[in-house]
Design an enzyme around this catalytic site. Structure first.
Site, PDB file in Angstrom:
ATOM      1  N   ASN A   1     -10.057   0.546   2.108  1.00 43.77           N
ATOM      2  CA  ASN A   1      -8.873   0.387   2.945  1.00 43.77           C
ATOM      3  C   ASN A   1      -9.240   0.766   4.375  1.00 43.77           C
ATOM      4  O   ASN A   1      -9.739   1.871   4.618  1.00 43.77           O
ATOM      5  CB  ASN A   1      -7.737   1.282   2.452  1.00 43.77           C
ATOM      6  CG  ASN A   1      -7.093   0.753   1.193  1.00 43.77           C
ATOM      7  OD1 ASN A   1      -7.608  -0.149   0.542  1.00 43.77           O
ATOM      8  ND2 ASN A   1      -5.955   1.312   0.833  1.00 43.77           N
TER       9      ASN A   1
ATOM     10  N   ASP B   1       0.845  -1.197   0.000  1.00 41.17           N
ATOM     11  CA  ASP B   1       0.000   0.000   0.000  1.00 41.17           C
ATOM     12  C   ASP B   1       0.880   1.247   0.000  1.00 41.17           C
ATOM     13  O   ASP B   1       1.895   1.307   0.696  1.00 41.17           O
ATOM     14  CB  ASP B   1      -0.897  -0.011   1.240  1.00 41.17           C
ATOM     15  CG  ASP B   1      -2.013   1.010   1.161  1.00 41.17           C
ATOM     16  OD1 ASP B   1      -2.480   1.307   0.045  1.00 41.17           O
ATOM     17  OD2 ASP B   1      -2.435   1.502   2.230  1.00 41.17           O
TER      18      ASP B   1
END
Length: 274
Positions: free
Chosen positions: A225, A82
């Site tokens: 997320n 990420d």
């Protein structure tokens, strides 16, 4: 089950009207809790190693840890880098077993963002790895402010970048400790009108559960997320155990206490995305 690329799990989510959770991992206990939650619900899970995690634990270690859990799991597991701020950040993930990488070019001019994302997509796809990009800037609670995704820019990114999914900014904010009602549905619809790829919302902890469910069912957003919400659960459970057991000093015993509450919260999140 083996680790799978992000594109493999996003395609059915987009087609069937549900979303997946990208859970932010900071250590072994997090990762175990999230995989156990995915197995309990029968849903795929995305284990995410962000910049903070990678600064604390080397990428080769994280890659092996994520892949070990994926190999033991009964559900698909995406091993995801990420917020890779450079191509080399993402290449490190590809080299060490990650099945998905996010190149964060959101602070760059759109032409440079597209150029770098497309270069990475070519390398990643050749290795069987998915790529997530970002257009617009998702800000931080008590920090940098957001810049909403421009429809013209994201339309071009959708056509030219080769990314498998696009993170957008429509009122979502990183590190939000309380859920808010900040999603701009008109802005999201404008993005959906000019794009074809699955969309991602970072800062999912700040989006109320009922809004996440609505977005999963009614929009092309199929990945949220989520980190802060689960870090708060970790902290509460660890503090509670230490306050009740001041004589305890064994690190493993203390940290193991955080797994059941994180798993329970992850189950609730996963069940709320369909």
């Amino acid at each position: 089950m083996t680790a799978v690329p992000l594109s493999e799990v996003l395609a059915p989510a987009a087609r069937e009207g549900y979303a997946l959770a990208g859970f932010v991992v900071l250590g072994w206990e997090d990762a175990v809790a999230f995989v156990e939650a995915a197995e309990e619900t029968g849903r795929p899970v995305i284990l995410q190693a962000g910049p903070g995690c990678r600064a604390h634990t080397p990428v080769p270690v994280l890659g092996r840890m994520f892949r070990h859990l994926a190999d033991q799991a009964s559900v698909p597991v995406v091993c995801h880098i990420d917020h890779g701020y450079t191509i080399d950040d993402c290449r490190a993930g590809i080299d060490h077993g990650f099945t998905s990488v996010m190149f964060d070019g959101s602070r760059l001019p759109i032409s440079e963002n597209i150029e770098l994302t497309a270069r990475l997509a070519g390398e990643a796809h050749a290795a069987g790895v998915s790529v997530e990009g970002e257009v617009g800037f998702v800000g931080y609670a008590q920090g940098e402010t957001s810049a909403f995704t421009d429809p013209d820019e994201v339309a071009r990114f959708d056509r030219e970048s080769g990314a498998d999914a696009i993170a957008v900014s429509v009122g979502n904010v990183h590190l939000q400790t309380e859920a808010t009602g900040g999603i701009d549905f008109d802005a999201l619809r404008a993005i959906e009108a000019v794009t074809t790829r699955p969309l991602v919302l970072h800062g999912g902890s700040g989006i109320p559960s009922e809004t996440r469910r609505r977005l999963a069912r009614e929009s092309r957003v199929c990945k949220f997320n989520i980190g802060t919400e689960l870090r708060q659960v970790f902290a509460r459970s660890l503090r509670g155990f230490l306050n009740e057991n001041p004589e305890k000093f064994d690190r493993i015993e203390m940290l193991k206490q955080t797994i059941p509450p994180m798993r329970a919260q992850a189950v609730e999140i996963l069940n709320g995305l369909s």
